[in-house]
Design an enzyme around this catalytic site. Structure first.
Site, PDB file in Angstrom:
ATOM      1  N   ASP A 221       0.882  -1.148  -0.022  1.00 48.97           N
ATOM      2  CA  ASP A 221       0.047  -0.182  -0.112  1.00 48.97           C
ATOM      3  C   ASP A 221       0.829   1.427  -0.084  1.00 48.97           C
ATOM      4  OD1 ASP A 221      -2.997   0.631   0.992  1.00 48.97           O
ATOM      5  OD2 ASP A 221      -2.074   2.139   1.153  1.00 48.97           O
ATOM      6  N   ILE A 222       0.752   2.018  -0.891  1.00 49.24           N
ATOM      7  CA  ILE A 222       1.146   3.494  -0.792  1.00 49.24           C
ATOM      8  C   ILE A 222       1.253   4.441   0.239  1.00 49.24           C
ATOM      9  CG2 ILE A 222      -0.476   5.157  -1.858  1.00 49.24           C
ATOM     10  CD1 ILE A 222       1.414   5.785  -3.977  1.00 49.24           C
TER      11      ILE A 222
ATOM     12  N   ASN B   8     -12.959  -2.799   2.751  1.00 48.50           N
ATOM     13  CA  ASN B   8     -13.920  -1.743   3.187  1.00 48.50           C
ATOM     14  C   ASN B   8     -15.117  -1.636   2.006  1.00 48.50           C
ATOM     15  OD1 ASN B   8     -12.515  -0.614   5.344  1.00 48.50           O
ATOM     16  ND2 ASN B   8     -10.930   0.409   4.054  1.00 48.50           N
TER      17      ASN B   8
ATOM     18  N   GLY C 127     -15.204   3.518   4.329  1.00 41.92           N
ATOM     19  CA  GLY C 127     -13.804   4.053   4.136  1.00 41.92           C
ATOM     20  C   GLY C 127     -13.140   3.513   2.620  1.00 41.92           C
ATOM     21  N   GLN C 128     -14.083   3.066   1.851  1.00 40.66           N
ATOM     22  CA  GLN C 128     -13.596   2.587   0.595  1.00 40.66           C
ATOM     23  C   GLN C 128     -13.426   3.972  -0.296  1.00 40.66           C
ATOM     24  OE1 GLN C 128     -16.169  -0.423  -1.849  1.00 40.66           O
ATOM     25  NE2 GLN C 128     -14.723  -0.597  -3.138  1.00 40.66           N
TER      26      GLN C 128
ATOM     27  N   HIS D 212     -10.709  -4.937  -3.091  1.00 40.32           N
ATOM     28  CA  HIS D 212      -9.197  -5.278  -2.541  1.00 40.32           C
ATOM     29  C   HIS D 212      -9.272  -5.528  -1.022  1.00 40.32           C
ATOM     30  CE1 HIS D 212     -10.044  -0.890  -2.083  1.00 40.32           C
ATOM     31  NE2 HIS D 212      -9.463  -0.898  -1.080  1.00 40.32           N
ATOM     32  N   LEU D 213      -8.415  -6.605  -0.824  1.00 42.71           N
ATOM     33  CA  LEU D 213      -8.259  -6.977   0.855  1.00 42.71           C
ATOM     34  C   LEU D 213      -7.037  -6.100   1.243  1.00 42.71           C
ATOM     35  CD1 LEU D 213      -9.004  -9.239   2.934  1.00 42.71           C
ATOM     36  CD2 LEU D 213      -7.073 -10.662   1.783  1.00 42.71           C
ATOM     37  N   HIS D 214      -7.236  -5.265   2.371  1.00 42.81           N
ATOM     38  CA  HIS D 214      -6.113  -5.072   3.145  1.00 42.81           C
ATOM     39  C   HIS D 214      -5.498  -6.096   3.960  1.00 42.81           C
ATOM     40  CE1 HIS D 214      -7.034  -0.717   2.398  1.00 42.81           C
ATOM     41  NE2 HIS D 214      -8.153  -0.984   2.220  1.00 42.81           N
TER      42      HIS D 214
HETATM   43  P1  5GP Z   1      -9.881   1.745   0.562  1.00 42.33           P
HETATM   44  O1  5GP Z   1      -9.678   3.048   1.371  1.00 42.33           O
HETATM   45  O2  5GP Z   1     -10.424   1.940  -0.814  1.00 42.33           O
HETATM   46  O3  5GP Z   1     -10.171   0.292   1.171  1.00 42.33           O
HETATM   47  O4  5GP Z   1      -8.101   1.386   0.046  1.00 42.33           O
HETATM   48  C1  5GP Z   1      -7.520   1.843  -0.975  1.00 42.33           C
HETATM   49  C2  5GP Z   1      -6.117   1.800  -0.560  1.00 42.33           C
HETATM   50  O5  5GP Z   1      -5.392   2.012  -1.871  1.00 42.33           O
HETATM   51  C3  5GP Z   1      -5.512   2.767   0.255  1.00 42.33           C
HETATM   52  O6  5GP Z   1      -4.945   2.101   1.660  1.00 42.33           O
HETATM   53  C4  5GP Z   1      -4.577   3.582  -0.561  1.00 42.33           C
HETATM   54  O7  5GP Z   1      -3.445   4.129   0.272  1.00 42.33           O
HETATM   55  C5  5GP Z   1      -4.156   2.628  -1.524  1.00 42.33           C
HETATM   56  N1  5GP Z   1      -3.800   3.185  -2.665  1.00 42.33           N
HETATM   57  C6  5GP Z   1      -4.423   4.291  -3.344  1.00 42.33           C
HETATM   58  N2  5GP Z   1      -3.563   4.654  -4.418  1.00 42.33           N
HETATM   59  C7  5GP Z   1      -2.530   4.024  -4.484  1.00 42.33           C
HETATM   60  C8  5GP Z   1      -1.425   3.725  -5.450  1.00 42.33           C
HETATM   61  O8  5GP Z   1      -1.298   4.539  -6.369  1.00 42.33           O
HETATM   62  N3  5GP Z   1      -0.483   2.967  -5.374  1.00 42.33           N
HETATM   63  C9  5GP Z   1      -0.517   1.934  -4.148  1.00 42.33           C
HETATM   64  N4  5GP Z   1       0.324   1.034  -4.018  1.00 42.33           N
HETATM   65  N5  5GP Z   1      -1.604   2.141  -3.225  1.00 42.33           N
HETATM   66  C10 5GP Z   1      -2.519   2.882  -3.467  1.00 42.33           C
END
Ligand code: 5GP
Ligand code: ZN
Length: 113
Positions: A31-32, A86, A92-93, A99-101
């Protein structure tokens, strides 16, 4: 594939990722913006916007995604980890490609924020 989807662009190699794992149906990458010392994502290569968009024929894929998340967590030294999906903006999505964190490496608290 969805043209304007960030994670589809990663699957296609149009946006670089720090890849951890890839097979014919899954991709895992760091994750970034990590929320724990170790935080990576496991995604299906197929575009599915979220859990509510899963079809019965995706049952095998989602099982593989969760199993692989735990397996990669153990490989990365976080056999104790939180696996989170999420589902929807209020949950929080922010990226609408399922995607699975996988998070670990510190004591995680509950309930989440
Ligand atoms: P969400 O909030 O939708 O559950 O999670 C999205 C995740 O994607 C976040 O944890 C966010 O940091 C990650 N993310 C968003 N943009 C990028 C990117 O460009 N590269 C990577 N590696 N992760 C990303
Ligand atoms: Zn997508």
């Amino acid at each position: 594939m969805s043209d304007n989807c960030l994670f589809c662009k990663m699957v296609k190699g149009e946006i670089p990722t720090e890849k951890i794992y890839e097979d014919d149906q899954l991709l895992a990458f760091w994750d970034i913006s990590p929320q724990a010392p170790k935080h990576f994502l496991v995604i299906p290569k197929k575009h599915v916007s979220g859990p509510g968009d899963l079809a019965v024929e995706d049952d095998g894929m989602i099982g593989a995604l969760v199993r692989k998340g735990a397996e990669l967590g153990a490989e990365q030294g976080i056999s104790d980890c939180r696996l989170v999906i999420n589902n929807g903006a209020q949950a929080g999505q922010t990226v609408f490609h399922l995607h699975l964190h996988v998070l670990g490496g510190r004591q995680l608290t509950w309930p989440p924020g």
